[in-house]
Design a protein around this motif. Sequence first.
Motif, PDB file in Angstrom:
ATOM      1  N   ASP A 373       0.819  -1.208   0.000  1.00  0.00           N
ATOM      2  CA  ASP A 373       0.000   0.000   0.000  1.00  0.00           C
ATOM      3  C   ASP A 373       0.856   1.263   0.000  1.00  0.00           C
ATOM      4  O   ASP A 373       0.568   2.215  -0.732  1.00  0.00           O
ATOM      5  CB  ASP A 373      -0.930   0.005   1.216  1.00  0.00           C
ATOM      6  N   ILE A 374       1.897   1.276   0.808  1.00  0.00           N
ATOM      7  CA  ILE A 374       2.709   2.487   0.865  1.00  0.00           C
ATOM      8  C   ILE A 374       3.520   2.662  -0.418  1.00  0.00           C
ATOM      9  O   ILE A 374       3.822   3.791  -0.825  1.00  0.00           O
ATOM     10  CB  ILE A 374       3.621   2.494   2.114  1.00  0.00           C
ATOM     11  N   ALA A 375       3.851   1.555  -1.102  1.00  0.00           N
ATOM     12  CA  ALA A 375       4.530   1.679  -2.392  1.00  0.00           C
ATOM     13  C   ALA A 375       3.640   2.399  -3.402  1.00  0.00           C
ATOM     14  O   ALA A 375       4.104   3.243  -4.176  1.00  0.00           O
ATOM     15  CB  ALA A 375       4.924   0.296  -2.921  1.00  0.00           C
ATOM     16  N   VAL A 376       2.345   2.071  -3.385  1.00  0.00           N
ATOM     17  CA  VAL A 376       1.392   2.766  -4.270  1.00  0.00           C
ATOM     18  C   VAL A 376       1.318   4.242  -3.895  1.00  0.00           C
ATOM     19  O   VAL A 376       1.325   5.130  -4.772  1.00  0.00           O
ATOM     20  CB  VAL A 376       0.000   2.109  -4.170  1.00  0.00           C
ATOM     21  N   ASP A 377       1.260   4.551  -2.601  1.00  0.00           N
ATOM     22  CA  ASP A 377       1.196   5.943  -2.153  1.00  0.00           C
ATOM     23  C   ASP A 377       2.468   6.703  -2.526  1.00  0.00           C
ATOM     24  O   ASP A 377       2.408   7.879  -2.902  1.00  0.00           O
ATOM     25  CB  ASP A 377       0.988   6.000  -0.640  1.00  0.00           C
ATOM     26  N   LEU A 378       3.605   6.049  -2.420  1.00  0.00           N
ATOM     27  CA  LEU A 378       4.867   6.683  -2.813  1.00  0.00           C
ATOM     28  C   LEU A 378       4.860   7.017  -4.302  1.00  0.00           C
ATOM     29  O   LEU A 378       5.252   8.123  -4.712  1.00  0.00           O
ATOM     30  CB  LEU A 378       6.039   5.753  -2.488  1.00  0.00           C
ATOM     31  N   THR A 379       4.419   6.077  -5.122  1.00  0.00           N
ATOM     32  CA  THR A 379       4.370   6.312  -6.558  1.00  0.00           C
ATOM     33  C   THR A 379       3.437   7.483  -6.886  1.00  0.00           C
ATOM     34  O   THR A 379       3.759   8.337  -7.722  1.00  0.00           O
ATOM     35  CB  THR A 379       3.907   5.046  -7.299  1.00  0.00           C
ATOM     36  N   THR A 380       2.289   7.529  -6.225  1.00  0.00           N
ATOM     37  CA  THR A 380       1.341   8.626  -6.448  1.00  0.00           C
ATOM     38  C   THR A 380       1.975   9.971  -6.112  1.00  0.00           C
ATOM     39  O   THR A 380       1.699  10.986  -6.769  1.00  0.00           O
ATOM     40  CB  THR A 380       0.075   8.406  -5.596  1.00  0.00           C
ATOM     41  N   ALA A 381       2.838   9.978  -5.102  1.00  0.00           N
ATOM     42  CA  ALA A 381       3.516  11.216  -4.703  1.00  0.00           C
ATOM     43  C   ALA A 381       4.813  11.442  -5.485  1.00  0.00           C
ATOM     44  O   ALA A 381       5.571  12.357  -5.160  1.00  0.00           O
ATOM     45  CB  ALA A 381       3.824  11.160  -3.207  1.00  0.00           C
ATOM     46  N   HIS A 382       5.080  10.621  -6.498  1.00  0.00           N
ATOM     47  CA  HIS A 382       6.283  10.710  -7.332  1.00  0.00           C
ATOM     48  C   HIS A 382       7.550  10.498  -6.503  1.00  0.00           C
ATOM     49  O   HIS A 382       8.567  11.149  -6.716  1.00  0.00           O
ATOM     50  CB  HIS A 382       6.339  12.048  -8.064  1.00  0.00           C
ATOM     51  N   VAL A 383       7.474   9.565  -5.564  1.00  0.00           N
ATOM     52  CA  VAL A 383       8.604   9.236  -4.698  1.00  0.00           C
ATOM     53  C   VAL A 383       8.990   7.782  -4.930  1.00  0.00           C
ATOM     54  O   VAL A 383       8.129   6.905  -4.998  1.00  0.00           O
ATOM     55  CB  VAL A 383       8.255   9.448  -3.211  1.00  0.00           C
TER      56      VAL A 383
END
Length: 862
Positions: A373-383
Amino acid sequence: PSSGGGDSKLAAAAMPRPPALEAPPPPGPRTVVAFSTSRPPPAANADVVAVDGGSASVRYMRAATYAVATELATHQKSAIPFGAVMAPFAATEAGEMPIPVVDMRERCGGGPLRCDKCRAYANPACVFMEGGGKFKCNICEEVCETPPEHYSALSPVSGRRVDAEDGSRPEFSSGSVDFVVGNKDYCLRDPKPAMYLFVVDVSALSVLSGVAQVALAAIKFILQNKILPGDGHGATAGLITFDKSIHFFDPRAGASGSSLVICDVMDPFVPLGADGLFAEPEVLADAVDAAIAAHHISSTESVIPNSESCLGSALLAAKGALEDRGGKIFLISASLPSGGLGKLERRAPGNGVAPNDDKEKQFLKPGDSYYDDIAVDLTTAHVSTDVFLAPSSSAPYVDAASIMRIANGSGGRSHFFPQFERLQDSDALGRSITRAAGSVVAFEALLRVRASVGLQVGQYLGSFGRPQRSDDIAGPVFHSDTSLVVQLTHTGKMSSESNNNNAGNSFASHAAIQCATLYTDAFGLRRIRVHNVYFQKTSSLPDIFRAADHDAVLAIMAKRAAQSALFANTPLYKIRDALVDKCTHLLYTYRKNCTSTAASGQLILPEALKTLPVCVLGLLKSEAFRGMQSTASLDAVTADSRAAHLMSIGFMDPAAIAAMAYPKMYSVSALSEGSGLPYPKGDAPYENTNGSVSEPVALPVSLAVSSEKLEDGSVLLVENARRMVVWVGAGVSAADVDDVLVSVAPPSAQNPRGVLRVRGEIPGGMLAKDPQDRQRRVTAIVERILAKRSTITQVRVVFKEDKGPAESRYLLNLLYEDRAGGSKSAWSYVEFLRVVHRRIMDKISSDNVKDLNTWEVLSHGY
């Protein structure tokens, strides 16, 4: 080549091996290789100078075959896994031309010429007509008006654009090009310089094992030596540490500053605010000293560190610090997350080895969905996040299958240092962190592949953010060693007609794929990098096999198999069967349809794929896929090591995968002529500004990976892109040992020989002044290998006469041509070829390949 009955030793000596495909060794210069659809490209590990001949260099893209069938039935019959391996930001070798840059910020409407229909970028295969007023897109075949800002007259002699011939618009003559764009349509938000954040575990296990000290020392070196791309041009960096709490270091407070501590790890935030956490890299170096002091890492005081690790909470705080601007996180940990968000429990048995394949597939699942889940959130934030896991021998299990999903799902890379030992592994960890920090190229990256009529883009394989749309993937950050696969399908609608009015355009009638990456560079400029690759069209099945690229085929197979194990939860025994079936099916197709005049009992291998069987065998024996005799055997693979190897395949380039499938073994006791010395200057097309090219060091001739090469008087160096081993025979003199190894610790009860390290693997290893001296040559060879292989995380020395388990644990399981134990994947090379040959002949007799289709049903796991 053929292999029939007769003397097994003669048959073994004649069998094809990957070293035979590499460029001839020195003393000659490196070969200059331009793109051609009429022959396969050079091996990925060959020392060549790659040239862009209008189609992208093999550094950036390799296709499974450069001949595509015009008929769907012919394409399907070939059984070659069709696709391309892409490394959009790969580094060039010495002597190779850099990708041409076209600055369009102040001209042409701020962006490149594109097709009105499919939005592909104009490239060397586009045909201009009506005096340059129109052009035909080679991707969708639409005829478009040329906008006034992109108009150029055509040469009356060649029919090509004048600005292509004078070099002012290289996108019409080069297969690869970088556009600097100014049009706001290409921006997600205003581009800004790069941001980096180091997140370091300072829990008890990390501090006591030395991981925290090595990591912080590497970070300080990076900051002080301007390793971070964009340093001095607006790039900033920050530092967070964690144990049971999260520690934020204010770079404005200097070396004597204290940290701000967040104890509520279930709801972390950034107390300094994003602006207060980041500073210019040189300024942040003082904050590293503050962290070392705060955690008593270099202190002689008897301070007991906190035993808990809140890795998941620290990562969420890091995301919060970067989510408004995007950036890159480097996460270094030595322990299992035992507190806070994403807390994990030990799942593997005491020795970390799964008792069977069905149990092991459960260990390859994440222990907590938090990390996906946090990997998806990181990608959404361009991180994007790189993960470095270095568990000690006292607590070797860290649940890599869970933690490394952070990297895989956000376009990062995973590095695993099993049973970390400070004296042996500190340089490997420091080198990996430093190299990772310096390899970042593209931020806020979005990649799309387009294919010409008759071809269709399928699934992507690798380490990246999941597709935002069907045709796009989010980087979100790409590196110089990022490698991913796009699978292609044939739609059955490809025209076989050649356009005779192509005005000298040799690629206009070819099929094509185009990889375009929209990104922000480390200096804050918005760019588009475009790579084009072309395929000849054919109705001949033999043509498809002749134009096959062995290393691309192998990389596609390895990445698909790894992804199926990790994300589709396919048992490893099924994946091993699928790899063997795919190899058999491909060779059966060639034998049945392309060699009708051969003797019926021969094993006939396609020239371009003749080493595929031994490399598939190597995959079966690698730590990623191999079966085990028992959980206590020396070839047993721990759950963490299995997950780490599978994860690394996702971002490995074809050269690294080829070395993993067939390790490189060199004799460093009897160096071949020219090895360890720079190549002689050849006809490299590009020279540095001072008029010279610094030629790379030549490696020795690579040997067959067989125990027959383990001679008493030899010192051998073996590497498989994950591990480097130096093996010292029982009859090697002390002087010869001194030419290769350096003592870094005196003898002790635990280490009767002391601690020995390989010259070139440690700073200061080059001691000899004479460039012809063997010490210097060995050092240069090791340095060259480590520079090529960013994924090597373990270097070990093995003495034959010590008769301990080290030889079996570190070396013998890399000798893939030998028989290894009793598991199904333990065939010798000779045995495996005979198994494949027998299956091929059985299929020819029955004319039934349905049971070879296990490969086709392997799920990618999205």
